[in-house]
Motif scaffolding. Structure first.
Motif, short mmCIF file in Angstrom:
data_model
loop_
_atom_site.label_atom_id
_atom_site.label_comp_id
_atom_site.label_asym_id
_atom_site.label_seq_id
_atom_site.Cartn_x
_atom_site.Cartn_y
_atom_site.Cartn_z
N LEU A 11 0.82 -1.19 0.00
CA LEU A 11 0.00 0.00 0.00
C LEU A 11 0.87 1.26 0.00
O LEU A 11 0.60 2.21 -0.73
N ILE A 12 1.94 1.27 0.77
CA ILE A 12 2.84 2.43 0.84
C ILE A 12 3.53 2.63 -0.52
O ILE A 12 3.62 3.75 -1.01
N LYS A 13 4.00 1.53 -1.12
CA LYS A 13 4.64 1.64 -2.45
C LYS A 13 3.66 2.16 -3.48
O LYS A 13 4.01 2.97 -4.33
N SER A 14 2.43 1.71 -3.44
CA SER A 14 1.41 2.16 -4.38
C SER A 14 1.12 3.64 -4.21
O SER A 14 0.99 4.38 -5.19
N ILE B 6 3.15 5.94 -2.91
CA ILE B 6 4.33 6.70 -3.35
C ILE B 6 4.40 6.75 -4.87
O ILE B 6 4.65 7.79 -5.46
N THR B 7 4.16 5.63 -5.53
CA THR B 7 4.18 5.58 -6.98
C THR B 7 3.11 6.49 -7.57
O THR B 7 3.37 7.24 -8.52
N LEU B 8 1.91 6.45 -7.01
CA LEU B 8 0.82 7.30 -7.46
C LEU B 8 1.18 8.77 -7.26
O LEU B 8 0.94 9.61 -8.14
N GLY B 9 1.78 9.10 -6.13
CA GLY B 9 2.18 10.48 -5.84
C GLY B 9 3.24 10.97 -6.82
O GLY B 9 3.17 12.10 -7.30
N LEU B 10 4.24 10.14 -7.13
CA LEU B 10 5.27 10.52 -8.07
C LEU B 10 4.70 10.71 -9.47
O LEU B 10 5.04 11.67 -10.17
#
Length: 125
Positions: free
Chosen positions: A3-6, A8-12
């Motif tokens: 969930l955290i990786k998703s 962060i990826t979405l934010g980037l």
């Protein structure tokens, strides 16, 4: 963890999409517009080829002439072939003439060693 990786990826991805707008491409004043027009002027390159007599070695003679020509304002590329005793020079015809290039070659060294002949120039336009 996924969930955290998703997130962060979405934010980037979002920040990249938002920050990649074409906001600075249009000039804001007439002065910038005039500068851009001046930069857009492109001169057709000219090519001069000629024979050089008097060279006795590839490094001491040919390389010296090639280096001198390459440092001249307006020359894009200079190649001196010792074996063929020939030079090929690409230059900006608005800044130089083939006559100035010949004078530069013939003045290399003691000013009497190198003699240029069979000058051919093309690309004037």
């Amino acid at each position: 963890m996924k969930l955290i990786k998703s997130i962060i990826t979405l934010g980037l991805a979002t920040s990249l999409l938002v920050s990649c707008k074409d906001s600075g491409s249009k000039p804001t004043t007439n002065e910038s517009s005039a500068e851009n027009k001046e930069i857009a002027v492109v001169h057709k390159p000219e090519t001069a080829s000629f024979k050089i007599e008097g060279m006795t070695c590839a490094i001491g003679c040919a390389k010296t002439i090639e280096t001198k020509l390459s440092k001249m304002d307006g020359i894009q590329k200079a190649t001196v072939d010792f074996d063929k005793k020939e030079a090929i020079v690409n230059f900006d015809g608005a800044k130089l003439t083939s006559e100035k290039i010949v004078k530069a070659v013939e003045s290399t060294g003691d000013g009497e060693t190198y003699k240029v002949s069979d000058v051919k120039t093309n690309g004037k336009g």
